[in-house]
Design an enzyme around this catalytic site. Structure first.
Site, short mmCIF file in Angstrom:
data_model
loop_
_atom_site.label_atom_id
_atom_site.label_comp_id
_atom_site.label_asym_id
_atom_site.label_seq_id
_atom_site.Cartn_x
_atom_site.Cartn_y
_atom_site.Cartn_z
N GLY A 112 -10.33 1.46 -11.87
CA GLY A 112 -11.02 0.34 -10.85
C GLY A 112 -10.94 0.41 -9.51
O GLY A 112 -12.06 0.27 -8.96
N ALA A 131 -6.59 -1.18 -12.13
CA ALA A 131 -6.05 -2.32 -12.96
C ALA A 131 -4.73 -2.26 -13.45
O ALA A 131 -4.36 -1.13 -13.69
CB ALA A 131 -7.12 -2.92 -13.80
N GLU A 144 -9.63 5.83 -17.31
CA GLU A 144 -9.53 4.80 -18.65
C GLU A 144 -9.79 5.24 -19.79
O GLU A 144 -9.10 4.78 -20.66
CB GLU A 144 -10.85 3.98 -18.28
CG GLU A 144 -10.84 3.01 -16.90
CD GLU A 144 -11.22 3.49 -15.77
OE1 GLU A 144 -11.41 4.99 -15.43
OE2 GLU A 144 -11.59 2.74 -14.72
N GLU A 148 -13.81 2.84 -8.63
CA GLU A 148 -14.99 1.90 -8.86
C GLU A 148 -15.35 1.43 -7.71
O GLU A 148 -16.48 1.08 -7.29
CB GLU A 148 -14.96 1.16 -10.35
CG GLU A 148 -15.03 2.05 -11.62
CD GLU A 148 -15.11 1.29 -12.80
OE1 GLU A 148 -15.87 1.18 -13.54
OE2 GLU A 148 -13.83 0.76 -13.05
C1 LIG Z 1 -13.52 -5.32 -16.87
C2 LIG Z 1 -12.79 -4.44 -15.93
C3 LIG Z 1 -13.14 -3.28 -16.09
C4 LIG Z 1 -12.25 -2.38 -15.43
C5 LIG Z 1 -11.34 -2.22 -14.21
C6 LIG Z 1 -10.44 -1.30 -14.17
C7 LIG Z 1 -9.86 -0.55 -15.03
C8 LIG Z 1 -8.65 0.45 -14.61
O1 LIG Z 1 -8.54 0.67 -13.61
S1 LIG Z 1 -7.53 0.96 -15.89
C9 LIG Z 1 -6.32 1.62 -15.03
C10 LIG Z 1 -6.73 3.08 -14.59
N1 LIG Z 1 -5.48 3.46 -13.93
C11 LIG Z 1 -4.74 4.37 -14.48
O2 LIG Z 1 -5.04 4.67 -15.57
C12 LIG Z 1 -3.55 5.10 -13.65
C13 LIG Z 1 -2.42 5.13 -14.51
N2 LIG Z 1 -1.25 5.44 -13.63
C14 LIG Z 1 -1.00 6.79 -13.51
O3 LIG Z 1 -1.95 7.81 -13.60
C15 LIG Z 1 0.11 7.03 -12.81
O4 LIG Z 1 0.96 6.31 -12.99
C16 LIG Z 1 0.06 7.39 -11.19
C17 LIG Z 1 -0.88 8.32 -10.81
C18 LIG Z 1 -0.72 6.12 -10.42
C19 LIG Z 1 1.53 7.39 -10.29
O5 LIG Z 1 2.12 8.50 -11.23
P1 LIG Z 1 3.76 8.54 -10.67
O6 LIG Z 1 3.96 8.58 -9.35
O7 LIG Z 1 4.07 9.55 -11.78
O8 LIG Z 1 4.25 7.27 -11.48
P2 LIG Z 1 4.38 6.79 -12.64
O9 LIG Z 1 3.28 7.31 -13.70
O10 LIG Z 1 5.67 6.91 -12.98
O11 LIG Z 1 4.17 5.17 -12.35
C20 LIG Z 1 4.87 4.43 -11.34
C21 LIG Z 1 5.32 2.93 -12.28
O12 LIG Z 1 3.99 2.50 -12.10
C22 LIG Z 1 3.36 1.97 -13.34
N3 LIG Z 1 1.83 2.04 -13.22
C23 LIG Z 1 1.06 3.07 -12.71
N4 LIG Z 1 -0.02 2.87 -12.96
C24 LIG Z 1 -0.31 1.59 -13.22
C25 LIG Z 1 -1.10 0.84 -13.89
N5 LIG Z 1 -2.46 0.97 -13.56
N6 LIG Z 1 -0.92 -0.58 -14.14
C26 LIG Z 1 0.60 -0.88 -14.47
N7 LIG Z 1 1.23 0.04 -14.21
C27 LIG Z 1 1.23 1.06 -13.68
C28 LIG Z 1 4.20 2.80 -14.33
O13 LIG Z 1 4.23 2.31 -15.48
C29 LIG Z 1 5.42 2.96 -13.63
O14 LIG Z 1 6.11 1.74 -13.84
P3 LIG Z 1 7.86 1.63 -14.11
O15 LIG Z 1 8.31 2.27 -12.97
O16 LIG Z 1 8.11 0.55 -14.53
O17 LIG Z 1 8.06 2.80 -15.41
#
Ligand SMILES: CC/C=C\C/C=C/C(=O)SCCNC(=O)CCNC(=O)[C@H](O)C(C)(C)COP(=O)(O)OP(=O)(O)OC[C@H]1O[C@@H](n2cnc3c(N)ncnc32)[C@H](O)[C@@H]1OP(=O)(O)O
Length: 727
Positions: free
Chosen positions: A102, A62, A125, A105
């Site tokens: 997610g 998400a 998460e 999931e």
């Molecule tokens: C009731 C509902 C319940 C549950 C639903 C689900 C919940 C979830 O899914 S929580 C989110 C879980 N996911 C994460 O925690 C992933 C987080 N992201 C990462 O670990 C990394 O970004 C990556 C492995 C996905 C990619 O790594 P890398 O290639 O090194 O790039 P960056 O980390 O620099 O990311 C690039 C760019 O994308 C933005 N970003 C990445 N993931 C998310 C995200 N989940 N949500 C929003 N934005 C995300 C990150 O901030 C970077 O943005 P900028 O370029 O603007 O800095």
């Protein structure tokens, strides 16, 4: 972005592109998935369904930004995962790139999972202060067992597809086109019974000693969490899966998720996630920035000095696959340094297992040791890591300026010294830059990157790139004494010592700071680092030692309050752990277990008597506020001066280099949650009580922000007249 592929009896694929999760920047369109699934179930020509990603990525989960948005809305993911699972037609997940949070999931709701060999997956998460709230805490233990599920859910670690296959998280790993493999699998599954593939119907794999296992696991999780709520609540959710039917477990998961969502820690951790990314977009006071500066390739690097820092830096470079020349002043030092580096690398290789082959550190083309500066002629970058001594550093930089090629970047590993003065010893100061590593340099993630007056944007961009290659987080800051991290640390340590003068004991102060969530309090830290380090620096600054003018008052320097306590301890040979005595006593020289020292307690009483200081009881609130608010106050001065271009820089530095608890978001984020008017009022109070301590005088920028109505952190910089926040 996730897509739904509908596999029809005629083996033709009808493709509907439904954006479910973001490629993480976009919004979640769960409704599209729900509609697609319902249509697939209703359409007799559709025999199977496949869920895959786009552009080689399954899903990063998400949108994290959405969790702190007050407008957070939309349908919940959990019921949709259930809908996938209930489908009468086989649903296959084809996982490429990443399947996180997610996204994973959703895959757990599918009946089969096929992954590309290079895919990585996980439930991270917990790292953003939450738990897998789409029924993941209930499905994963049913699929891979409680120990493995607890590990993945409470640490949030990402695992490679091969490990996922071993754990049973995926059914198949392929090296070819995953989507095609998924379609093939979907076709094979048409008509097969799906009951055994529905994870919500599966019993939890039993352990012979589940209760004992869970109690031990809880102790471990609590110890690692250090006051962070999410790991423990993740544990509780998995425990519920072991004790309750699926539906009740899901209810418990939802309750726990909501506690976390509103806990404050989740906001802090999500802020820290974006802050770490925001600092990549660096700017300088003169307007240079990441947008226009190009990093130069580093094909070969050199490290000068193989003391503790140099050894760690060499190790980091080797691990980053950068060939290194390591230089020492003579053969004896070189041999000692070589042995230590090899030992560190052997240990790292052990930790890396099979991947260690790539280190190849016995190969002289990858790692070379020398005492000859000539060996540095063709390197692209040098990191000098000798003693904190200006004269010595200048001598080395003068030499480097004559020997290295003109395009070589010359970095100095210093924690406080003036970069411009060091650069003045060279003929190309634009190539000179500060790289402040943290000890142990091969472990600590922070790299403070300090630009001087002449440092070129290319040098900054290259240092940032180097940080990334070494898997560190680089933070670009301006040049001033102590830069950002140590400059903010001085008032904190100073307050800690003043508190001892007034009535506290080292163990009281450390306890309060550790209870707040720091890994280690200021006195245990000082004993670990060695009290002699600061003593040498204070002698160098003329604050103590032979150069102190006769008649200088014991507790005053330059008209300000000064505490000679650390100097007095050093004069007694109490340097901390290395001598077995410091602010604490240890079992032996080099011992690690700090015990309160009755000698020190009497010493403090005598000291107070000598200086006629009335001992008073100091409560936890005062200890915490004087230490932390003085540190934060200095942070505001740093922001006002433009030494850092936003509060997120200070926070990333403190989380990654100084043990600030991540779930409290860093000092400036903490200040924003405490409220700037409260911080100001407290500083005013303490400053009135201690008028000879300028560090307690509220920063003009803090006052300005309070006068401006206590704006949210991301608006601070627009009030500074300096640059704006990246968040
Ligand atoms: C009731 C509902 C319940 C549950 C639903 C689900 C919940 C979830 O899914 S929580 C989110 C879980 N996911 C994460 O925690 C992933 C987080 N992201 C990462 O670990 C990394 O970004 C990556 C492995 C996905 C990619 O790594 P890398 O290639 O090194 O790039 P960056 O980390 O620099 O990311 C690039 C760019 O994308 C933005 N970003 C990445 N993931 C998310 C995200 N989940 N949500 C929003 N934005 C995300 C990150 O901030 C970077 O943005 P900028 O370029 O603007 O800095």
């Amino acid at each position: 972005m996730l897509r739904l592929l509908l596999v029809c009896s005629c083996k033709r694929i009808r493709q509907f592109s439904y954006t479910i999760f973001s490629n993480p920047k976009f919004n979640i369109f769960l409704q599209a998935l729900e509609d697609g699934l319902k249509r697939a179930d209703a359409d007799p020509s559709v025999k199977a369904v496949m869920i895959c990603g786009e552009n080689g990525k399954f899903s990063a989960g998400a949108d994290i930004q959405g969790f702190s948005s007050p407008k957070r809305q939309g349908i919940a993911l959990g019921p949709l995962v259930s809908l996938i699972e209930r489908s009468e037609k086989p649903v296959v997940a084809a996982i490429e790139g990443i399947a996180l949070g997610g996204g994973l999931e959703v895959a757990l709701g599918c009946h089969f999972r096929v992954a590309h060999v290079q895919a990585r997956m996980g439930l991270p998460e917990v790292t953003i202060g939450l738990l897998p709230g789409a029924e993941g805490t209930q499905r994963l233990p049913r699929l891979i067992g409680v120990p493995a599920a607890l590990d993945l859910i409470t640490t949030g670690r990402h695992i490679p597809a091969t490990e996922a296959l071993k754990l049973g998280l995926v059914d198949e790993v392929v090296e070819e086109n995953t989507v095609e493999a998924g379609i093939r699998l979907a076709n094979k599954l048409i008509g097969q019974p799906l009951g055994p593939r529905r994870l919500s119907l599966k019993p939890i794999p039993r352990l012979p000693n589940m209760e004992a296992f869970l109690s031990e696991a809880l102790v471990k999780v609590k110890k690692q969490a250090r006051g962070c709520l999410a790991p423990e609540l993740c544990f509780q959710a998995v425990k519920a899966a072991t004790e309750q039917p699926f539906a009740d477990g899901v209810r418990r998961e939802r309750e726990l998720f909501n506690i976390l969502l509103t806990s404050g820690q989740a906001q802090a951790l999500q802020y820290a996630f974006f802050a770490e990314r925001a600092v990549q977009r660096w700017t300088t006071l003169s307007g240079a920035s990441w947008k226009s500066a190009s990093p130069q390739p580093i094909r070969r690097a050199a490290v000068i000095g193989l003391g503790t820092m140099g050894r760690g830096i060499v190790t980091s470079l080797v691990k980053a696959n950068i060939p290194v020349v390591a230089l020492e002043q003579d053969v004896e030092y070189l041999n000692t340094g070589r042995k230590a580096v090899m030992l560190l690398l052997e240990r790292e290789a052990m930790k890396m297992g099979q991947d260690a082959q790539s280190l190849d550190f016995h190969n002289p083309a990858r790692l070379q040791f020398t005492v000859d500066f000539d060996g540095l002629r063709d390197v692209d970058l040098v990191i000098e890591a000798v003693f904190e001594n200006m004269a010595l550093k200048k001598e080395i930089f003068k030499k480097l300026s004559g020997i290295c090629k003109p395009g070589a970047f010359l970095c100095t590993n210093t924690s406080a010294l003036n970069i411009d003065e060091i650069a003045s010893a060279t003929s190309h100061p634009q190539q000179v830059i500060g790289t402040h590593f943290f000890s142990p340099a091969h472990v600590m993630r922070l790299l403070e990157i300090i630009y001087g007056r002449h440092t070129s944007p290319a040098a900054i961009a290259t240092a940032m790139q180097l940080a990334k290659a070494m898997k560190k987080v680089g933070v670009v800051v301006g040049n001033c004494f102590g830069f950002v991290g140590n400059r903010m640390m001085f008032p904190y340590v100073q307050q800690a010592v003043f508190l001892l003068e007034e009535g506290s004991r080292p163990e009281n102060v450390d306890q309060v700071i550790e209870d707040f969530g720091f890994k280690i309090g200021p006195f245990r830290m000082s004993d670990l680092a060695g009290l002699d380090v600061g003593w040498r620096s204070r002698k160098g600054q003329g604050l103590t030692g032979a150069s102190l003018p006769p008649g200088t008052p014991a507790r005053q320097r330059h008209g300000r309050r000064y505490s000679p306590l650390p100097d007095l301890l050093c004069e007694q040979g109490r340097f901390g752990q290395k001598t077995g005595k410091g602010w604490y006593q240890y079992e032996k020289a080099g011992g690690r277990t700090a015990r309160p020292d009755p000698w020190l307690h009497s010493f403090l009483s005598e000291y107070r008597d000598t200086h006629q200081i009335k001992t008073r009881f100091i409560d936890q609130e005062e200890i915490l506020e004087r230490c932390l608010f003085s540190l934060i106050n200095e942070g505001f001065n740093i922001l006002a001066e433009g030494i850092a271009s936003g509060p997120e820089h200070l926070d990333v530095i403190y989380i990654n280099g100084y043990g600030w608890p991540k779930h409290k978001g860093g000092p400036m984020f903490h200040a924003s949650t405490v409220g700037l008017p409260r911080i100001l009022a407290k500083l005013q109070k303490y400053s009135e009580a201690h008028p000879d301590v300028p560090e307690l005088r509220p920063s003009a920028f803090l006052k300005k922000l309070v006068a401006a109505g206590n704006p949210p952190l991301k608006e601070w910089m627009s009030c500074s007249g300096s640059q704006s926040s990246k968040l």
